[in-house]
Structure formats: C-alpha cells, structure tokens
Design a protein around this motif. Structure first.
Motif: not given
Length: 117
Positions: A91-103
C-alpha cells in the motif's frame, strides 16, 4: 565488644564502665587472625622460592598490526532468487492531508430559538 556501664555491686563496690568480650568472642577472633596470617604467609608469591623474587608474567602472544587471512571470493556462491512468481503490491501512503473529523455528531434537534437576554 559490648560496653558495660557504671554499676554498684551488692556489697557496695562501684565498678567503672568498661568493655568486655562477648561469650566465645576471643576464640572466634583468634581463629580469624590465624586464617588471616595463613593467607598472608602462604598467599604471597614474593616469599616463595621462585628465583629472582619477581612475579612471573605471561609472555605476550599478539602480533601487531593484526591481519586477517584472506578468503577467496568466488562467483559460484548462489544468489537468492525470488520464490513468488506474482508481483506483491504494497500500500502507498496517501499524499492528501487527512481532514479532521468531528469528535461527535449531533443527531437530535438543537433549539435555536432561545432569546439572548
């Protein structure tokens, strides 16, 4: 050695404070002293008849600089071969930044009609 404090005997004699050996203490101390003397007398190599009286030392056996024997490298050694005939995809590491999820997510209605008094 225990310390005996000043005391008075039955006949009225005052005895000054002094120290005395515990029961069997003299015998034990004499045994320890005899063993210590035996170790000093018998364990000292300078007192033995070794000739010059110097402590013998082992002869050095190392030769400097240190060289290692050369080993023959031949091409007859087998190289490792892959044992799988199909490609393995990692698996390749995703290049897009992870979006913060609401708690937490709110599923009930929130009353917005409160007066701000």
């Amino acid at each position: 050695m225990p310390w005996v404090r000043l005391y008075v005997r039955r006949d009225g004699t005052k005895v000054q404070g002094h120290s005395r050996w515990a029961a069997g203490g003299r015998r034990e101390m004499s045994t320890v002293v005899m063993v210590g003397l035996a170790v000093v007398v018998l364990g000292n190599p300078a007192n033995s008849d070794s000739g010059s009286g110097a402590t013998p030392r082992p002869a050095p056996t190392a030769v400097y600089p240190v060289t290692f024997p050369k080993t023959e490298r031949t091409s007859s050694t087998p190289r490792p071969q892959p044992t799988v005939s199909y490609p393995i995809r990692f698996p390749q590491a995703s290049k897009a930044a992870a979006r913060p999820r609401p708690r937490s997510t709110v599923t009930y209605p929130i009353p917005w009609d409160r007066s701000a008094r």
